[in-house]
Scaffold this active site. Structure first.
Site, short mmCIF file in Angstrom:
data_model
loop_
_atom_site.label_atom_id
_atom_site.label_comp_id
_atom_site.label_asym_id
_atom_site.label_seq_id
_atom_site.Cartn_x
_atom_site.Cartn_y
_atom_site.Cartn_z
N ARG A 171 43.93 38.08 50.11
CA ARG A 171 43.74 36.88 49.26
C ARG A 171 44.98 36.52 48.45
NH1 ARG A 171 38.32 35.73 48.30
NH2 ARG A 171 38.44 35.39 46.07
N SER B 182 34.08 44.87 38.33
CA SER B 182 35.26 44.08 37.94
C SER B 182 35.11 43.61 36.49
CB SER B 182 35.37 42.87 38.87
OG SER B 182 36.19 41.87 38.30
N GLN C 223 37.12 48.29 36.86
CA GLN C 223 38.45 47.73 37.19
C GLN C 223 38.88 46.78 36.09
OE1 GLN C 223 38.50 44.16 38.71
NE2 GLN C 223 40.61 44.18 37.92
N HIS D 4 44.11 43.07 48.21
CA HIS D 4 43.09 42.17 47.66
C HIS D 4 42.33 41.46 48.79
CE1 HIS D 4 42.34 41.00 43.40
NE2 HIS D 4 41.62 40.04 43.94
N ARG E 158 44.50 29.70 47.95
CA ARG E 158 43.38 29.80 48.90
C ARG E 158 42.83 28.41 49.19
NH1 ARG E 158 41.05 34.07 44.89
NH2 ARG E 158 42.81 35.50 44.94
N LYS F 261 45.32 50.13 41.56
CA LYS F 261 44.86 49.39 42.75
C LYS F 261 45.85 48.28 43.10
CE LYS F 261 40.85 46.73 44.43
NZ LYS F 261 40.88 45.30 44.25
N TYR G 27 41.18 43.92 34.53
CA TYR G 27 42.16 42.84 34.53
C TYR G 27 42.88 42.96 33.20
CZ TYR G 27 41.27 40.00 38.64
OH TYR G 27 41.20 39.54 39.93
N TYR H 147 34.20 31.14 48.82
CA TYR H 147 34.77 32.02 47.79
C TYR H 147 34.82 33.46 48.30
CZ TYR H 147 34.90 34.94 43.61
OH TYR H 147 35.22 35.92 42.70
C1 LIG Z 1 35.40 37.16 46.40
C2 LIG Z 1 36.31 38.28 46.00
C3 LIG Z 1 36.55 38.54 44.65
C4 LIG Z 1 37.36 39.60 44.27
N1 LIG Z 1 37.52 39.90 42.93
C5 LIG Z 1 38.22 40.99 42.57
C6 LIG Z 1 38.30 41.37 41.21
O1 LIG Z 1 37.72 40.75 40.32
N2 LIG Z 1 39.02 42.47 40.92
C7 LIG Z 1 39.67 43.23 41.87
O2 LIG Z 1 40.31 44.23 41.57
N3 LIG Z 1 39.60 42.87 43.17
C8 LIG Z 1 38.88 41.79 43.54
N4 LIG Z 1 38.78 41.48 44.86
C9 LIG Z 1 39.40 42.34 45.87
C10 LIG Z 1 38.46 43.48 46.27
O3 LIG Z 1 38.32 44.40 45.22
C11 LIG Z 1 38.97 44.25 47.48
O4 LIG Z 1 40.29 44.65 47.27
C12 LIG Z 1 38.86 43.44 48.78
O5 LIG Z 1 37.67 42.73 48.85
C13 LIG Z 1 38.95 44.41 49.95
O6 LIG Z 1 38.94 43.72 51.13
P1 LIG Z 1 37.65 43.57 52.06
O7 LIG Z 1 36.86 42.46 51.46
O8 LIG Z 1 38.26 43.23 53.38
O9 LIG Z 1 36.91 44.87 52.05
C14 LIG Z 1 37.98 40.41 45.26
C15 LIG Z 1 37.73 40.14 46.61
C16 LIG Z 1 36.91 39.11 46.99
C17 LIG Z 1 36.63 38.89 48.45
#
Ligand SMILES: Cc1cc2nc3c(=O)[nH]c(=O)nc-3n(C[C@H](O)[C@H](O)[C@H](O)COP(=O)(O)O)c2cc1C
Length: 385
Positions: A287, A115, A136, A284, A173, A260, A138, A33
């Site tokens: 992802r 989040s 942040q 993100h 994913r 964002k 949603y 995850y």
């Molecule tokens: C497991 C996971 C869950 C995430 N959940 C959210 C989220 O709930 N809200 C959000 O804005 N971004 C979410 N993100 C994106 C992160 O805020 C961020 O943009 C990203 O992790 C940055 O990349 P990095 O992991 O390479 O630093 C998530 C990322 C990961 C890896």
């Protein structure tokens, strides 16, 4: 074992060390995850490799003053130019991770972003950070829920609200699909087995309690089953955000507004007319769209035109002090990291936030010193390509 003079535990001097330790402590499905990107994970890797291709040049004979890595953002002075990205379901990766990271961020005077779908409530995080955390959003389908969250943020003392753009669809994913990490999650035999062979994670989960969407409790019926929870999430949030939806938040929210997930000029332009105080150039963490460019490339297309309009921040692919320097050299005002801090919390539990921030500060300080940068404003002059 955080050494006072050093500010971090010398057994884990790199993010790779933290990642390795985290992998040995958490079940495979939780690591999948955390680490997974979408499709073939090309965008995930490109985010990192494009950072690595950015080169900086030191200038040694320059008369050096004292080094100052502090920076001002939205009327507040932070001790370092980096912060913690929002991560959903943090408590699944390591129990109490939001509290561990929020406390450490507050101690080190850097921003922690909660989040909407994390596992601590916005009120609890506000209490731990004395109102200094970011939130942040949603986007809720119902105005009633949106308005209530905004009201709760104001009452709790938040100053910065981050509206997320980049999840109009759910990233494809493969790792998550194979691990049964859907909503509702499937408790497969493999997942139970993976939890059993990671006893520290299991015991901590028992001690802290099964993670839940703590901020969303007021909108949920009591005792929802996993299946009902899935339906609730679908019914409560819409990933697709448009200009009017952000405008509705802008009109209501008196604090600073950050958008964002901006990666193209059209969105950057609309962020200006929306009166955003800042954007986070983010994909993100690789992802969502495997065919996308890296965020450092996206940011370089935007920075000259928009740097005077609002603050430009970046995340996705930042993995340590040199990358923070690279981001600033390319024009960013601030950098965020997601996975790096989760590796830290999963690797070292309650010391993980403190260690990781201490480590990043030490790495970044060395980069500044080596490049003869006195302040963050000196970084753009170090850029070779
Ligand atoms: C497991 C996971 C869950 C995430 N959940 C959210 C989220 O709930 N809200 C959000 O804005 N971004 C979410 N993100 C994106 C992160 O805020 C961020 O943009 C990203 O992790 C940055 O990349 P990095 O992991 O390479 O630093 C998530 C990322 C990961 C890896």
């Amino acid at each position: 074992m955080i050494e006072p003079g050093r500010g971090y535990d010398p057994r884990y001097p790199s993010v790779a060390d933290l990642r390795k330790k985290a992998k040995s402590r958490i079940p495979k499905f939780a690591m999948d995850y955390l680490e997974g990107g979408c499709n073939d994970e090309i965008n995930l890797k490109r985010n990192m490799s494009d950072f690595q291709n950015i080169l900086l040049r030191p200038q040694y004979l320059r008369k050096k003053k004292d080094l100052d890595m502090s920076t001002e953002l939205f009327g507040k002075k932070y001790d370092a130019p980096f912060g913690i990205s929002p991560i959903g379901l943090q408590g699944l990766i390591w129990p109490n991770a939001p509290e561990i990271l929020a406390k450490a961020a507050f101690k080190h005077n850097i921003p922690y972003t909660l989040s909407t779908v994390s596992t601590s409530s916005l009120e609890r995080i506000a209490e731990l950070t004395e109102g200094n955390a970011w939130f942040q959003l949603y986007y809720p389908r119902e105005d009633r829920v949106r308005d209530d969250i905004v009201r709760r943020l104001e009452t709790s003392g938040y100053d910065v609200l981050v509206v997320l753009l980049d999840v109009p669809s759910f990233g494809f994913r493969y790792r998550e699909i194979k691990a049964g990490l859907s909503m509702p999650p499937k408790m497969t035999f493999a997942n139970i087995w993976q939890s059993m062979i990671r006893p520290r994670w299991g015991l901590e989960t028992l001690r802290v309690g099964i993670p839940s969407f703590a901020t969303l409790k007021p909108y949920m019926e009591k005792g929802m089953s996993m299946k009902q929870l899935g339906k609730f999430m679908d019914a409560t949030f819409t990933g697709r955000v448009d200009y009017d939806k952000v405008k509705a938040v802008r009109d209501q929210w008196k604090g600073k507004l950050v958008i964002k997930g901006v990666v193209c000029e059209a969105d950057a332009e609309q962020a200006v007319s929306l009166g955003a105080d800042g954007i986070i150039v983010s994909n993100h963490g690789g992802r969502q769209i495997d065919a996308g460019e890296s965020t450092i490339q996206s940011m370089r297309h935007l920075v000259n035109k928009y740097k005077d309009k609002y603050k430009i921040m970046i995340d996705s692919g930042v993995r340590g002090g040199p990358d923070i320097g690279r981001a600033l050299a390319c024009g960013a005002d601030f950098a965020f990291m997601g996975r790096v801090f989760m590796y830290g919390a999963a690797a070292l539990g309650s010391d993980g936030g403190d260690h990781t921030i201490g480590l990043l500060k030490a790495q970044f300080r060395q980069v500044m010193d080596q490049l003869s940068c006195d302040t963050l404003a000196d970084f753009p002059q170090t850029l070779i390509k």
